[in-house]
Design a protein around this motif. Structure first.
Motif, short mmCIF file in Angstrom:
data_model
loop_
_atom_site.label_atom_id
_atom_site.label_comp_id
_atom_site.label_asym_id
_atom_site.label_seq_id
_atom_site.Cartn_x
_atom_site.Cartn_y
_atom_site.Cartn_z
N CYS A 1 0.81 -1.20 0.00
CA CYS A 1 0.00 0.00 0.00
C CYS A 1 0.86 1.27 0.00
O CYS A 1 0.50 2.26 -0.61
CB CYS A 1 -0.93 -0.01 1.20
SG CYS A 1 -2.10 -1.38 1.12
N HIS B 1 -4.02 -4.37 -7.82
CA HIS B 1 -3.98 -4.13 -6.38
C HIS B 1 -5.26 -3.43 -5.92
O HIS B 1 -5.83 -3.78 -4.88
CB HIS B 1 -2.76 -3.30 -5.99
CG HIS B 1 -2.70 -3.02 -4.52
ND1 HIS B 1 -2.31 -3.96 -3.60
CD2 HIS B 1 -3.02 -1.91 -3.80
CE1 HIS B 1 -2.39 -3.44 -2.39
NE2 HIS B 1 -2.81 -2.20 -2.47
N CYS C 1 -7.78 -4.20 -2.68
CA CYS C 1 -7.43 -3.38 -1.53
C CYS C 1 -8.35 -2.15 -1.45
O CYS C 1 -8.20 -1.19 -2.21
CB CYS C 1 -5.98 -2.95 -1.61
SG CYS C 1 -5.47 -1.98 -0.18
N CYS D 1 -6.62 1.37 -0.62
CA CYS D 1 -6.02 2.08 -1.74
C CYS D 1 -7.09 2.59 -2.69
O CYS D 1 -6.92 3.67 -3.27
CB CYS D 1 -5.03 1.17 -2.48
SG CYS D 1 -3.51 0.92 -1.52
ZN LIG Z 1 -3.39 -1.24 -0.76
#
Ligand SMILES: [Zn+2]
Length: 90
Positions: free
Chosen positions: A10, A36, A40, A43
């Protein structure tokens, strides 16, 4: 059971998100970043904050970042400082 491979930490994302939004990122890197983002939520919310600031102001300014919710401000602020410094050095 193997957890999804996440080779995109991250903290790396926060540093790269500005390149991504600037279109300055190579397509292979952008692809990794998008993969990603798919796994996630943290993020994703950072990216959404950046996009919201840019949409509202047409550009990022320090005052815009100050207006973000406190939880979103820290990572955005850190990335923003780097982004702004990079801009100035160009
Ligand atoms: Zn992340």
């Amino acid at each position: 059971m193997t957890p999804p491979v996440d080779d995109f930490p991250c903290n790396e994302f926060v540093e790269l998100v500005t390149d991504y939004l600037d279109g300055a990122m190579p397509p292979t890197e952008a692809r990794r970043l998008e993969e990603h983002l798919a796994i996630c939520g943290g993020c994703r919310s950072v990216l959404e904050q950046f996009q919201a600031v840019i949409r509202l102001s047409g550009r990022l300014s320090e005052a815009d970042v100050d207006a973000l919710p406190p939880a979103a401000r820290e990572p955005v602020m850190a990335a923003f400082r780097e982004w702004a410094a990079d801009r100035r050095s160009r």
